[in-house]
Design a protein around this motif. Sequence first.
Motif, mmCIF file in Angstrom:
data_model
loop_
_atom_site.group_PDB
_atom_site.id
_atom_site.type_symbol
_atom_site.label_atom_id
_atom_site.label_comp_id
_atom_site.label_asym_id
_atom_site.label_seq_id
_atom_site.Cartn_x
_atom_site.Cartn_y
_atom_site.Cartn_z
ATOM 1 N N TYR A 1 0.829 -1.206 0.000
ATOM 2 C CA TYR A 1 0.000 0.000 0.000
ATOM 3 C C TYR A 1 0.868 1.264 0.000
ATOM 4 C CZ TYR A 1 -3.435 3.487 1.405
ATOM 5 O OH TYR A 1 -4.214 4.614 1.448
ATOM 6 N N SER A 2 1.789 1.342 0.963
ATOM 7 C CA SER A 2 2.574 2.577 1.042
ATOM 8 C C SER A 2 3.516 2.700 -0.156
ATOM 9 C CB SER A 2 3.346 2.640 2.365
ATOM 10 O OG SER A 2 4.012 1.442 2.557
ATOM 11 N N TRP A 3 3.985 1.554 -0.659
ATOM 12 C CA TRP A 3 4.887 1.576 -1.837
ATOM 13 C C TRP A 3 4.164 2.200 -3.043
ATOM 14 C CZ3 TRP A 3 4.812 -2.257 -6.112
ATOM 15 C CH2 TRP A 3 5.912 -2.161 -6.962
ATOM 16 N N VAL A 4 2.936 1.728 -3.312
ATOM 17 C CA VAL A 4 2.184 2.222 -4.468
ATOM 18 C C VAL A 4 1.743 3.672 -4.243
ATOM 19 C CG1 VAL A 4 0.038 1.931 -5.775
ATOM 20 C CG2 VAL A 4 1.405 -0.064 -5.191
ATOM 21 N N MET A 5 1.259 3.957 -3.039
ATOM 22 C CA MET A 5 0.741 5.301 -2.785
ATOM 23 C C MET A 5 1.851 6.337 -2.876
ATOM 24 S SD MET A 5 -2.376 4.749 -2.662
ATOM 25 C CE MET A 5 -3.084 6.327 -2.321
#
Length: 649
Positions: free
Chosen positions: A478-482
């Motif tokens: 999640y944090s990687w993509v966001m």
Amino acid sequence: MSNHSIKIRKIFFLNSIIFILVSYMLFVASLLKNESSLFKANKITVDVSLSALTEPPIYLKVISTILFFHDVYLHKETLVVANSHRSEHTVIIPLRTLFINTLVDLVAPIAALFVVLLTSITCTTLINIKKYSSKLKPACQKVDALLKSFDDNHQEMNNEGELIYLETALDHLKKQTANHKAHREEEDICDKLTKLLDRHAYMDHISREIEISTKTGRKSGLLFVDLDGFKRVNDSFGHSFGDEVLIQVSERLRSVIRSQGLEFKETSLDLEYNLARLGGDEFSIFVQELTSSEEAIRIASNVLQELERDFILGNKNIKISASIGIAIYPDSAATPNALLQMADVAMYRAKAQGRGVYRIYTPEMGSKMRRYHYLLEEIRLAIDSNNFSLNYQPIIHVDGYTISYFEALARWHHSSEGYITPSEFIPIAEDSNLILELGDWVLDEACRQMASWYNAGMKKSRISVNVSGVQLKHRSLYSWVMSSLSKTGLPASSLMIEITESCFIEASKDIVVELEKLRAEGIMIAIDDFGTGFSSLSLLADLPIDILKIDQLFISKAMKDIKYKKILCSIVSMAEQLELKVVAEGIEQIDQLDLLKSLGVAYIQGYLISRPQPSNYVGKKIFCQNLSILAQTGTGVWEPEESRGVSLF
Ligand code: C2E
Ligand code: MG
Ligand code: MG
């Protein structure tokens, strides 16, 4: 002999001495008393002249001295005792009479003495036994506890016979410790799961055997066995299922060793030294004495045959094949490590040439291995020097060629090698975790490119990025993509993520949660290469996905095989029920498209429409040729290339 029995013997010995001494003293005293009273009584005495008495033999003299009388003579061949006050005539009594009288007198006291001493012996023995028992009991309990630690079923001691019990228990303990020692030795050198020899011990064994081969000039062989598609089994059915398969594989390999007469056992252990699990799904067989390479081939064929039989686990039937590399000492290599490496190289060749086969090492095969390591280094350099690029392939709706989205595909133009395909470099990047760095760049670059297209008006299209299993494991999704979205300014609704079916199957709960969070942001999730894994169809209902991409292999099978066509039909209608979009991959021919359309597949990807293209090509196509459509629809139209001359509808 135990202290306990020595003590009891001592007591017995002392008591016997006392008994003999006291009996002797009583006997002598009684004898003397009887002698004097018989002489005094004068009843059985006989008067004889001294000349009628003769000296007895010397031994009788000694005995009479021990018995304290000195006047023993022979009278008419009878032993007699003479009165000590003698003149010409003397008085005698027969020695036999004297003895009988004495013995009669002694019966009672000797019996009493015997009883007293016997009682004393019994009492002291019993006291001693009790004393020892109380000392032995804790020892027995300790031995019991020790035995119980070896064997849960061990019967605890009962109250009788601690010493005997202790002796048997100690014998038992000796056996158990010997077993335990052997077991520990075995554990130290064997693989925990399959109980086969581990790599380290196996290499030691090969070193010893190769030393012998060097001296005797014999040939030896090494087979490197690697299961085909085992990762897929693990991914589809879980690791414990995979473990069971590995156990069954080891059993089958053991049976090959037996049937081919290749057994080699060290005396104390029950381990087979010519068979090892090298790690994962890799096994190896060593043949000490090889008469010819045909013999190694015969063994390899036997292994393949054994492994090709169905594996039955619970209610599942699994087919597994293996690829085998064979290296021969001293032809292929001169050291154990090199031998294993060459067999590994030959095994890779077997895999590349169709799997389920064996290959004998030849020097040209080494180049494959060298290429792997060469590319590994080159990928590292290419990432550092930004030598990768992305191509984009449109996925279109079958009605009107409207672009649904673009798939971003990594491309590598090597300075001297030219174009290197993703199917060659992606697996190496995954093996080495370099996919993490490469994948970071791919995501950022794809989002950056899409953001610029978005800003130019392509608001209704998306960019789809492939994410591998290694990335799922190591990146917090999640944090990687966001963070990539916020870096590039691309709206979440313009992004899609493709994850292959096999990665989905092994996805942990945490990964599923991350995917759900991404979906909540508006990012679409696609399951890639569907139909090539072993996923259960319920996976489709449980996973947070929007798109099902049916693998091109499945589609080409459906063209030829009615069964695959029927399955394809069911997948499409099921996807419809689950409100999933279906994309068919690898559409190259018009009849494939016709089939998919007839089955109700709405989206296609393939060379029929377009090969993956660089961004400037895509830009020109959308923004120069179809600007008005873009303005109306927020996406482009991608018609098949004219040069192909195909008519879609
Ligand atoms: P994929 O994700 O299934 O991508 C589709 C592959 O099918 C692409 O191969 C594409 O060029 C090819 N393809 C599309 N249409 C046709 C067709 O009509 N016929 C044939 N024969 N092939 C077609 P490509 O680009 O060689 O990529 C192969 C695989 O490498 C991809 O399969 C994907 O799994 C992986 N890959 C490519 N780029 C990346 C990336 O950036 N990251 C990750 N993790 N994997 C990537
Ligand atoms: Mg893909
Ligand atoms: Mg695919």
